[in-house]
Structures are given as C-alpha cells and as structure tokens.
Design an enzyme around this catalytic site. Sequence first.
Site, mmCIF file in Angstrom:
data_model
loop_
_atom_site.group_PDB
_atom_site.id
_atom_site.type_symbol
_atom_site.label_atom_id
_atom_site.label_comp_id
_atom_site.label_asym_id
_atom_site.label_seq_id
_atom_site.Cartn_x
_atom_site.Cartn_y
_atom_site.Cartn_z
ATOM 1 N N TRP A 204 0.885 -1.407 -0.097
ATOM 2 C CA TRP A 204 -0.252 -0.221 0.347
ATOM 3 C C TRP A 204 1.252 1.520 -0.239
ATOM 4 O O TRP A 204 0.627 2.018 -0.596
ATOM 5 C CB TRP A 204 -1.368 0.234 1.360
ATOM 6 N N HIS A 205 1.973 0.854 0.622
ATOM 7 C CA HIS A 205 2.677 1.991 0.827
ATOM 8 C C HIS A 205 4.056 3.092 -0.764
ATOM 9 O O HIS A 205 4.195 3.723 -0.696
ATOM 10 C CB HIS A 205 3.686 1.994 2.443
ATOM 11 N N GLY A 206 3.610 1.504 -1.379
ATOM 12 C CA GLY A 206 4.018 2.056 -2.143
ATOM 13 C C GLY A 206 5.135 0.546 -3.653
ATOM 14 O O GLY A 206 4.253 -0.457 -2.952
#
Length: 621
Positions: free
Chosen positions: A409-411
Amino acid sequence: MMTFGDIALDFLRNLFSFDKAHPLLFTQFYFWAFFAIVFAVFTLVKNKCLLRNTFLFFVSLFFYYKTSGLFVLILVFITLYNYFAGKWLHSRKKDRSRNVVLALSVVVNLSTLFYFKYAYFITDVVNNLTGMEFRVFDVFSWAGNQITGDNRFSVETIFLPVGISFYTFQAISYIMDVYRKRIAPVRNIFDFGFYVSFFPQLVAGPIVRANEFIPQLHKKYFLSRRQFGIAVFWIMNGLVKKIVLSDYIAVNFIDRVFDQPLLYTGFENLMALFGYSLQVYADFSGYTDIAIGVAMLMGFYLPKNFNSPYKAKSPGEFWKRWHISLSRWLQDYLYIPLGGNRNGTIGSFCIIVMIAAIAVFLSGSWWVGLGVGVVTVILVLLAIFKPESRKTITTEINRMDTMLLGGLWHGASWNFMIWGGLNGIGMLFYRFWKDWSVMGRALFLSLVTFGLHLLCVYAPQPVFNVLFVWCAITLIGNLIRLAYNLLGGKKPWQWLQDAWAVFQTFTFITFTRLFFRSGSNLDPAVANETAWNTAKNMVNQMGSHWDLSKVPDIVMHYSNVFILIAIGMVIHWLPENFKRRYRLWFANMPLPLMVLVCVAIVFVIYQFITADLQAFIYFQF
C-alpha cells in the site's frame, strides 16, 4: 504598462490554474490565506448543515485541484460511484445480490487505485516472469488527447494522483460499513462528497472511517474556548514538527546521505538512518496534527493517528501506535476478512503463496528458494504432527499477509514489500521470544552471535558485520539480565527493562526503514533497482571499517542537525501526562498571550524554512 484589469486577470488566472511545481501545501503562506477566506465564509453557514457541507465539498475539490490538477476528476469519479453504489447496496435485500454489489464496488475502487499506483509494478513483474516487454499506457491521457484534438498529454507515463490511497480506502470503508449495516447510506451527494474529500485530511490522512465521521455531517457547529486553544496548539505543533524537525534535518543531512551513501562514512550513514526515523515521524505526524487542528476549528474531529510510536516495546505495539487509522483499516477490512486469529481462508494461502513464488522467481537466487522451501516444510510438518498449532500458523499467515499488503500500500515496488515483510517477521519473532526464559534467550543469542562472528571471519560481508554488532549488543543486555537473576536479584528494574525494550524496538524499526526510505520519492519505473542499490550501499558503508577518529569532526560539522535530532527524540519520549499538561496550559492561556506565543513560534519556524519547501512524505502514497 499593465492596467488594473490586466493585473486582476493575471491574478485570477494564477488563482484558478494548477502549478505542478508549487502545489498547495500546509507549509505555504498561500494555504493559510486560502484557509482564512474559507473559514470566513464558513462562519456564515456553519449551522446550516447542508449548505456548510456543500460549501466545504466544493472548497475541497478546489484544494485538490490546486494540489493535483486534473486528477480532481478521479476524485469526482470515486465520489459519484461510491455514492450511488452505497444506495444501490442498501436497496438490495438478498445476501447474494448484496455480495455482488459489494464485490463490484471493491473491484471498481481497487482497480482505479491499482491502475494509477501499481501499473509500473505489475508491468515490471509480468515482464520479468514472461520475458515480454510490455510498457505502461495512460488511457486517460490518450482520451484527453482525443477530446482536445491535440497531443498535449503524454501517454507513456502514468502519474500518481496525490492521496489516491487515502480517499480510495475511505470510499471502501463507506461501502463496507453500509454492507455491514453499521451506517445508513448518505442521502445527499454533497454530504457524501464532503466526507470523501474533506480537504484537511484528503491527501495524507488520517483515513477517516465512515461510521465515525458521517454522523458529524449533521451536527451543529460547536467549538469551546478550550477546543479552540487545542486546535491552535495542534496546528503550531504540526508546523514545528514539519519545518523545524523534518525538513531541516532532511535537507541539511539525511537527503544528502541517502542520495550518495558511498560518499559518506559508516557513522554518517547510520546517523542518517536513525535521523530518518525522526524525520518521517515528524513529517507525517506533523501533517496529521495540522489536519486535526484545521478540522477542529471547523467543528469536525479526526481520529488520532499517532501515539508516541517510538515508545513501543515490541513491533506489534509499534503498529498500534503508528499510522493508527491505516492499522485499524487493515485489521477490519483485510486481516479479519482473511480469518484473523480464528482460521485461515483460501485468500490467506493464495496471497502468501503467490507473493513467495514471485519473489523466488524474480530473485534468481537458489538461497531464497531454499529458505522459502524450508519454511514451507516446517509449517506443513507442524500442521500434520501438531494439529493444535494449526490455528497459530493460520493466524501468523494472516498477519504476514496483512503486513506484506500493507507494505505494498505504501509503494509500488519490492522494497516496500520487503519492508512490510520484515515488520511481519519482527512481530512473529517477538511473539515467540517473549515466552522464552532468560536462559533460553541468552543461549539462542550466543549461538547466533557466534555464528555471525564465524561468517565475519570466514565469509566477510558488511551485512554480517552489522548483524553481528546488533546481536552482540542484544546479547550483552540479555547476559546482564541473566547475571542479575543468578545473583539473586528479586525486584526487577522495570524502567530499565522497558527502556531496553524500547531501544531494541526502535533500532529494529529504524533498520527496516532502510528499504522504506530507499524507494521513496522515486520514479516507479526505476524504483526497484535504485532502492536496492541505495540500501546495499548504505549497509556496505555501515558494515565496513570505521575510522573513529573522524567521528568528533563529523559531529561538530553537523552539530545543528544532531542537536535537533536529540531534542526531537527527547520530546517524543516525554511522559504523556506531561505533554497533556502543556497542551492544556497552551489552550487555556489568555488570547493576547496565545497570539504572542504563536507569533514567536512562527518567527522561529521562519528561521528554519528551506529555500524550496518540501512536500509531505506521505503525499506519494
């Protein structure tokens, strides 16, 4: 000579145009001028709920346009689709029909997110697996070119809309809460649009849950004198965190080291890594503080997103204190649906097997394949010969799935998956570690430390040196505890135990951030390779020989940075009751004194402003 009309026209053109190089940020004067105008109008409609919400909805769309340009159309699409999907879902009476609507809504939301955020990542994986040479293609730019009859938009690059992960997850939480009948669907499109796009938290959170925020839509405005003071405190606190702590230490030290780690010593690389832990916290929690304060001035309350995370005594506790809104979202809408701590599901095993298989194939290393195979065999044998362990195994698989997908989700690159996986491993290891005796821990650490020492001697690698030092320090702490017990110590020094646990957790979280920071702020097309090289180079520098005679000169050269890092960590570790007291002291001070204090704070902040204001780190997520 320009006339007044020309000046006015130029002003309006600048006002309603999007400048990619200068998005509207909390740290800009223009934002506070914008907010002053918004708040002035807001005071005229504050108790007319529908008018107030409609006004803030359009204000939020304008804010997002000034932040992201034409990507505001994506936000409008997400708003319209989920508004009608919620009503459609509510009208379905049969479970099968409701399930179909829910599945379709989740697919539409995630497809939108995946297209913009993971197109490069998925293309890269497919190309590596198949040997093909697919390239990304921006269909929205192509459509824009067709409509305008011009090639003004590039179709070869897909840009990531700011904050798309945050407002997509909010939309999914709304659909899920309607499905679970926690809330009724919002009746008015402007009310719903306001919920999805509320500008203080639109582009970097916190992620607002539908069942917590939507009831606020219909409440009359109320702000007590103390609440006003608290709101101003959060705004000032957030600006200090962002500009004085985060931006200053980043521009003057951390960014330099991460950009060219081989030009700096091992000590500088290590301090940059620890400094980044403070930077990312000050940056993200600073944004959250400002968002909470701005929202509170308008009578709305956003959830707490941080609770002194570097006071955590274990990786699991850290994730209950860090980015709380995301952790709760992942728990309620991913971990529990996968089976939680009750059982495993088909999804649980499919996710972990697919990620493991792709990782083994892409790594090209038989060591990775061997490691995955050994872990798989151990888990299968445990499940066969110890049936009572099956629940524990499936629970840990669900947790690992959640952490891996939380990392993704973060990258959109493998370094974020590695970061998420390391956090998952840390949580798993701690759950077993805490049940071991002091003697058992000492024996295990002795064996690991001795093994790493042999590797350092006979197969020297910088990474082995780093791991050896960390394990040796941990072993020393454990041996002191063991000696204390053997010498008849009865009363545990709880504060010392807690401090040691905090230190170990902080160190572990900091080293996982090596993969997090290395892949941040990168073009998705080159993120994987660049991130891996940066992480490898930093580990090589930290694990190579140190010339300790240079350390005092380095400390003096970066004295301002190191002093700020020390001050930031001391403030972070202050007791919560003490922090609460000075918040209330600020909130209750007379208004003239509050104004003077705020002026003094702004003056100090101004001294730290860099030539080019830094965007918030989590804008890219």
